[in-house]
Design an enzyme around this catalytic site. Structure first.
Site, PDB file in Angstrom:
ATOM      1  N   HIS A  52     101.894  59.538  60.424  1.00 24.75           N
ATOM      2  CA  HIS A  52     101.975  60.773  60.157  1.00 24.75           C
ATOM      3  C   HIS A  52     101.995  61.661  61.537  1.00 24.75           C
ATOM      4  CE1 HIS A  52     101.923  60.627  56.420  1.00 24.75           C
ATOM      5  NE2 HIS A  52     101.286  59.985  55.898  1.00 24.75           N
ATOM      6  N   HIS A 338     109.052  50.899  66.785  1.00 22.49           N
ATOM      7  CA  HIS A 338     107.911  50.601  66.496  1.00 22.49           C
ATOM      8  C   HIS A 338     106.965  48.767  67.510  1.00 22.49           C
ATOM      9  CE1 HIS A 338     103.939  51.033  63.922  1.00 22.49           C
ATOM     10  NE2 HIS A 338     104.160  49.820  64.094  1.00 22.49           N
TER      11      HIS A 338
HETATM   12 FE1  DHE Z   1      99.454  47.193  64.607  1.00 18.31          FE
HETATM   13  C1  DHE Z   1     101.282  45.836  66.706  1.00 18.31           C
HETATM   14  C2  DHE Z   1     101.164  50.868  65.850  1.00 18.31           C
HETATM   15  C3  DHE Z   1      98.155  49.901  61.658  1.00 18.31           C
HETATM   16  C4  DHE Z   1      97.418  45.522  63.727  1.00 18.31           C
HETATM   17  N1  DHE Z   1     101.414  48.214  65.875  1.00 18.31           N
HETATM   18  C5  DHE Z   1     101.076  47.792  67.056  1.00 18.31           C
HETATM   19  C6  DHE Z   1     102.182  47.740  67.794  1.00 18.31           C
HETATM   20  C7  DHE Z   1     102.415  49.637  67.549  1.00 18.31           C
HETATM   21  C8  DHE Z   1     101.240  48.783  66.951  1.00 18.31           C
HETATM   22  C9  DHE Z   1     103.414  50.565  68.364  1.00 18.31           C
HETATM   23  C10 DHE Z   1     102.985  46.875  68.829  1.00 18.31           C
HETATM   24  C11 DHE Z   1     101.998  47.083  70.212  1.00 18.31           C
HETATM   25  C12 DHE Z   1     102.855  46.088  71.568  1.00 18.31           C
HETATM   26  O1  DHE Z   1     103.777  45.023  70.814  1.00 18.31           O
HETATM   27  O2  DHE Z   1     103.229  46.187  72.083  1.00 18.31           O
HETATM   28  N2  DHE Z   1      99.693  49.968  64.338  1.00 18.31           N
HETATM   29  C13 DHE Z   1     100.299  50.950  64.534  1.00 18.31           C
HETATM   30  C14 DHE Z   1     100.479  52.139  64.200  1.00 18.31           C
HETATM   31  O3  DHE Z   1     100.373  53.341  64.663  1.00 18.31           O
HETATM   32  C15 DHE Z   1      99.840  51.871  62.653  1.00 18.31           C
HETATM   33  C16 DHE Z   1     100.974  51.627  61.737  1.00 18.31           C
HETATM   34  C17 DHE Z   1      98.653  53.224  62.197  1.00 18.31           C
HETATM   35  C18 DHE Z   1      97.707  53.048  62.794  1.00 18.31           C
HETATM   36  O4  DHE Z   1      97.279  53.838  62.965  1.00 18.31           O
HETATM   37  O5  DHE Z   1      97.307  52.358  64.381  1.00 18.31           O
HETATM   38  C19 DHE Z   1      99.519  50.096  62.884  1.00 18.31           C
HETATM   39  N3  DHE Z   1      98.320  47.500  62.626  1.00 18.31           N
HETATM   40  C20 DHE Z   1      97.937  48.785  62.007  1.00 18.31           C
HETATM   41  C21 DHE Z   1      97.164  47.945  61.440  1.00 18.31           C
HETATM   42  O6  DHE Z   1      96.643  48.976  60.257  1.00 18.31           O
HETATM   43  C22 DHE Z   1      97.021  46.448  61.447  1.00 18.31           C
HETATM   44  C23 DHE Z   1      96.972  45.749  60.676  1.00 18.31           C
HETATM   45  C24 DHE Z   1      94.847  46.731  61.689  1.00 18.31           C
HETATM   46  C25 DHE Z   1      94.675  47.996  62.895  1.00 18.31           C
HETATM   47  O7  DHE Z   1      94.325  47.313  64.148  1.00 18.31           O
HETATM   48  O8  DHE Z   1      94.289  48.756  62.775  1.00 18.31           O
HETATM   49  C26 DHE Z   1      97.468  46.659  63.070  1.00 18.31           C
HETATM   50  N4  DHE Z   1      99.161  46.074  65.424  1.00 18.31           N
HETATM   51  C27 DHE Z   1      98.542  45.203  65.185  1.00 18.31           C
HETATM   52  C28 DHE Z   1      98.364  43.778  65.225  1.00 18.31           C
HETATM   53  C29 DHE Z   1      99.647  43.977  66.396  1.00 18.31           C
HETATM   54  C30 DHE Z   1      99.979  45.333  66.554  1.00 18.31           C
HETATM   55  C31 DHE Z   1      97.834  42.637  64.823  1.00 18.31           C
HETATM   56  C32 DHE Z   1      99.993  43.124  67.425  1.00 18.31           C
HETATM   57  C33 DHE Z   1     100.977  41.749  66.827  1.00 18.31           C
HETATM   58  C34 DHE Z   1     101.285  40.249  67.494  1.00 18.31           C
HETATM   59  O9  DHE Z   1     101.257  39.878  66.657  1.00 18.31           O
HETATM   60  O10 DHE Z   1     100.887  40.714  68.564  1.00 18.31           O
END
Ligand code: DHE
Length: 560
Positions: A52, A338
């Site tokens: 949010h 994203h």
């Molecule tokens: Fe992520 C990638 C943001 C929730 C696990 N996540 C990303 C990226 C972003 C992002 C911007 C890309 C990064 C890059 O490639 O440079 N993620 C967010 C959020 O804003 C969100 C929705 C809410 C938050 O508060 O973080 C969010 N993400 C999660 C989760 O709940 C996950 C499942 C577990 C956690 O860490 O909290 C999660 N995000 C991941 C993972 C990647 C990821 C494992 C990398 C994927 C890959 O294979 O490269």
């Protein structure tokens, strides 16, 4: 005990940084004591701000400003046709979630906490402090100077097949040997590490914590450990290094959610060199005070990073060949950028504009937008999955949080034999039936399979399972693997989310995290990719809430 203490410390630090008292206007929201506000502030930053926004202007999640969260005393309950929410409705939404993609929090927060959060978001948002270049520099620590680091690999691990695994709630990363499945080192990092990325050389792992702490791990040490650290902001998700020939690992870049800015550092020490704000105009021409830095990736064909700015929908190509005179190309795409990944040729970067239901493709050779493709609700590719479709040629795949399909988009290829597919380029050529709540898709050039998880699905059984398709015939029924059952861990009331498939370096195994509740045992479940049979369950009392796993070789070379 340990994880909750670590979480509390990290969150208190973050919340403490978020400014002090409420503005006068807040008095108009439901009354809260100072202690309640502090508690709610902490929960908001832990659970809500990611979707949010800190200022609650909305992104992946809806706008949560009081002008429509709070009902007016005079009974005016609508604004622009939207019903103002009020305490009861807010409590229901937070507790049970919505069809619009909001997840339920009734298994994470108590009834009292839900009520508290409903009150909190009817009050005026806190405006957190800024974070300057000096703050960044003051936080910088070199733990092992470059001159004292090994000059060759001092351990006998097969580093190519090492996995850097986020232990979300403990603020750690486990380095797990892909050959033996042994935990080689558990390294203290920032809180709720989001991603690990590799140096061009494959020697260093860059790990970014949600609390903005960036850690540099040296895999050549006898026992790999953190050699440098810096705090780049209060809330962060992305990091990469310079990968273009001649600039390999000269610089690192990390993106911050709050304050909205990115930081360029020296690659081997993390010494901050430059901070650049991302505040500015959206693609619709409106000023936005909180345009957060989402995914960042390093180009292999130019000395540039692709930096995706979430709220403005602007894709920046940041030229690092002369950082004193920084040149940036700004490409308008669509709002709420994203996550994303390269196409097979690594010329085009495809990124989800998630709340706009679009995929933007940027051509890093020409520095222009190549396409803006309409897709189903809330695309969430992770890095996506590239393969050659039997009918449509090279495709890149995304899953969806909000729809029950995987979307296949045709991508251009310079191979002569692929000329026949040109007519399909940048079109959605197929939607493959899956279930909603998918976060990550994955494949490997040496694999016959396409894997997808569904950890955000409200049904426990689906959230605990993954699906696998045969890439050569997507019409064949998919295999569904119940990862929680296969793990052999005791059944629990709380869902153990099966999340983030990741291949071994040779493409023969797929590792899935089984992300258990805070007090339940978690695991990583390893499958044989060819037979889909269970190969190994990696579990350990120290394996607490594993989420992302990053295979060194695949991450170093962007193989997906
Ligand atoms: Fe992520 C990638 C943001 C929730 C696990 N996540 C990303 C990226 C972003 C992002 C911007 C890309 C990064 C890059 O490639 O440079 N993620 C967010 C959020 O804003 C969100 C929705 C809410 C938050 O508060 O973080 C969010 N993400 C999660 C989760 O709940 C996950 C499942 C577990 C956690 O860490 O909290 C999660 N995000 C991941 C993972 C990647 C990821 C494992 C990398 C994927 C890959 O294979 O490269």
């Amino acid at each position: 005990m340990k994880k909750s203490v670590v979480g509390m410390i990290a969150l208190s630090a973050m919340a403490a940084a978020m400014g002090s008292a409420f503005a006068d206007e807040a008095a108009k929201g439901p009354a809260m004591t100072a202690a309640e506000k502090e508690q709610a502030k902490k929960i908001y930053f832990e659970r809500c701000a990611g979707c949010h926004g800190v200022l609650r202007k909305g992104a992946t999640g809806k706008n949560l400003e009081p002008h429509w969260t709070k009902k007016d005393k005079d009974g005016n309950v609508t604004e622009g046709g939207t019903t103002k929410l009020g305490q009861n409705r807010l409590e229901k939404i937070i507790g049970y979630g919505t069809d619009g993609g909001m997840v339920n929090f009734d298994d994470i927060l108590t009834k009292e906490e839900i009520s508290l959060m409903a009150k909190y978001i009817q009050n005026t948002p806190d405006v957190p402090p800024e974070y300057s270049f000096k703050d960044t520099l003051d936080s910088w620590k070199v733990i092992v100077p470059v001159k004292d680091r090994p000059t060759k690999q001092m351990n006998n691990f097969n580093l190519k097949n090492m996995f850097s695994v986020t232990l979300r709630d403990t603020g750690e990363v486990a380095l797990i040997d892909g050959d033996t499945k042994e935990i080689r080192s558990i390294v203290k990092t920032g809180y709720a590490v989001h991603i690990s990325r590799l140096s061009a050389s494959g020697r260093y792992v860059y790990v970014i914590g949600r609390d903005g702490r960036l850690s540099l791990i040296d895999l050549w040490m006898e026992k790999p450990a953190v050699v440098a650290e810096v705090k780049i902001g209060f809330d962060a998700r992305s990091v990469d290094t310079s990968k273009f020939k001649g600039f390999e690992d000269k610089y690192a870049i990390a993106g911050s959610y709050w304050p909205p800015q990115y930081v360029i550092m020296d690659g081997d020490t993390l010494k901050p060199r430059k901070v650049v704000s991302t505040r500015g105009m959206t693609v619709d021409g409106e000023y936005h005070p909180e345009p957060r830095v989402a995914s960042i990736v390093a180009s292999f064909i130019k000395p540039e990073w692709v930096v995706n700015i979430k709220e403005t929908g602007q894709i920046l190509l940041v030229d690092y060949s002369d950082i004193e005179n920084l040149k940036t190309t700004t490409i308008a795409s669509a709002k709420f950028l994203h996550d994303g990944g390269w196409d097979a040729s690594k010329r085009y970067f495809l990124v989800a504009a998630n709340a706009s239901n679009k995929i933007a493709a940027v051509d890093t050779k020409t520095g222009k937008l190549a396409a803006l493709v309409d897709v189903a609700k809330i695309p969430h590719p992770g890095r996506g999955a590239n393969f050659v479709h039997p009918k449509f040629g090279p495709v890149w795949t995304t899953g969806h949080l909000g729809a029950d399909v995987l979307t296949l988009i045709s991508t251009p290829s310079e191979k002569k034999s692929d000329a026949k597919y040109k007519e399909y380029n940048w079109k959605v050529v197929q939607e493959v039936k899956h279930v909603p709540g998918n976060l990550f898709v994955k494949t490997h050039p040496k694999s016959a399979n396409l894997w997808a998880d569904s950890p955000q699905n409200p049904e426990k059984e689906l959230a605990e399972s993954v699906s696998v398709w045969d890439k050569s015939d997507l019409s064949k029924p998919k295999a569904i693997l119940n990862v929680a059952k296969d793990s052999g861990l005791p059944e629990t009331k709380a869902t153990k989310r099966a999340v983030h498939p990741e291949y071994s370096a040779d493409g023969k195994e797929v590792w899935i995290s089984l992300w258990g509740g805070k007090v339940d045992q978690s695991a990583i479940v390893v499958y044989d990719d060819a037979t889909l049979k269970l190969k190994r369950v990696i579990t350990d009392p120290k394996m607490i809430t594993p989420t992302g796993k990053f295979n060194v070789f695949n991450t170093q070379h962007d193989i997906y």
